[in-house]
Design an enzyme around this catalytic site. Structure first.
Site, short mmCIF file in Angstrom:
data_model
loop_
_atom_site.label_atom_id
_atom_site.label_comp_id
_atom_site.label_asym_id
_atom_site.label_seq_id
_atom_site.Cartn_x
_atom_site.Cartn_y
_atom_site.Cartn_z
NE ARG A 41 -1.31 2.24 3.24
CZ ARG A 41 -0.81 3.47 3.04
NH1 ARG A 41 -1.28 4.24 2.10
NH2 ARG A 41 0.17 3.93 3.77
CD GLU A 60 -3.33 22.39 -12.65
OE1 GLU A 60 -3.60 23.60 -12.47
OE2 GLU A 60 -4.14 21.59 -13.15
NE ARG A 64 4.61 25.12 -15.89
CZ ARG A 64 3.47 24.73 -16.44
NH1 ARG A 64 3.04 23.49 -16.24
NH2 ARG A 64 2.76 25.55 -17.20
NE ARG A 87 17.77 27.43 8.52
CZ ARG A 87 18.62 27.73 9.52
NH1 ARG A 87 18.74 26.92 10.55
NH2 ARG A 87 19.34 28.82 9.49
CD GLU A 101 -2.20 26.15 -7.21
OE1 GLU A 101 -3.00 25.77 -8.09
OE2 GLU A 101 -2.26 27.28 -6.70
CB SER A 130 -9.12 30.74 -6.37
OG SER A 130 -8.33 31.85 -6.67
#
Length: 161
Positions: A41, A60, A64, A87, A101, A130
């Site tokens: 799996r 997409e 990118r 960080r 996204e 969006s």
């Protein structure tokens, strides 16, 4: 006074089957995608995940663009004189943008699979996705300004003399 929402067709009330795992129409044994267990799996999940990333990079443009942002900013997260938690926040917010996204792209693909015709609910679903990406970008930008901003200002002042 707010405008009332148009009436939407009502769905029949949801009823749970006696057992959540199995109903008269479906059992997990019928699903060929659920047969894998353990390492098999995990292997198939990894292959599917890499396939999803490949589709995102190839198809997409927004992904990118955000990946370019990550490629530019990620090295700076290691060059900045910040502690480990800062960080992690800098890198984590970059990953959040990519994650959101990908989820937005999956919503758009599912909507487009259902129908390519314009529909107010399809638009709403895509607009929600969006908006989620926009909020992730705001979070990322705010985090970078708050953590990296003072260091950048100090470097610019040092270079300016």
């Amino acid at each position: 006074m707010p405008k009332p929402h148009p009436e939407l067709p009502s769905d029949p009330p949801l009823q749970r089957p006696p057992q959540a795992v199995q109903s008269a129409d479906y059992s997990i044994e019928q699903n060929p995608h659920k047969a894998n267990r353990g390492l098999t799996r995990a292997w198939h999940a990894a292959i599917n995940s890499l396939s999803g990333l490949r589709y995102a990079v190839l198809e997409e443009s927004a992904f990118r663009q955000e990946l370019t942002l990550v490629a530019i900013l990620a090295p700076w997260a290691f060059l900045l004189p910040v502690d480990v938690v800062e960080r992690i926040l800098l890198l984590g917010t970059l990953l959040v943008v990519l994650i959101v996204e990908l989820l937005n792209s999956s919503v758009e693909a599912a909507i487009d699979r259902i129908s390519l015709e314009r529909h107010s609910l399809s638009k709403r679903a895509k607009d929600f996705g969006s908006a989620a990406v926009m909020l992730a970008l705001v979070l990322c930008g705010g985090t970078w300004v708050a953590i990296a901003g003072p260091h950048v200002v100090r470097w610019v002042r040092t270079l300016a003399g």
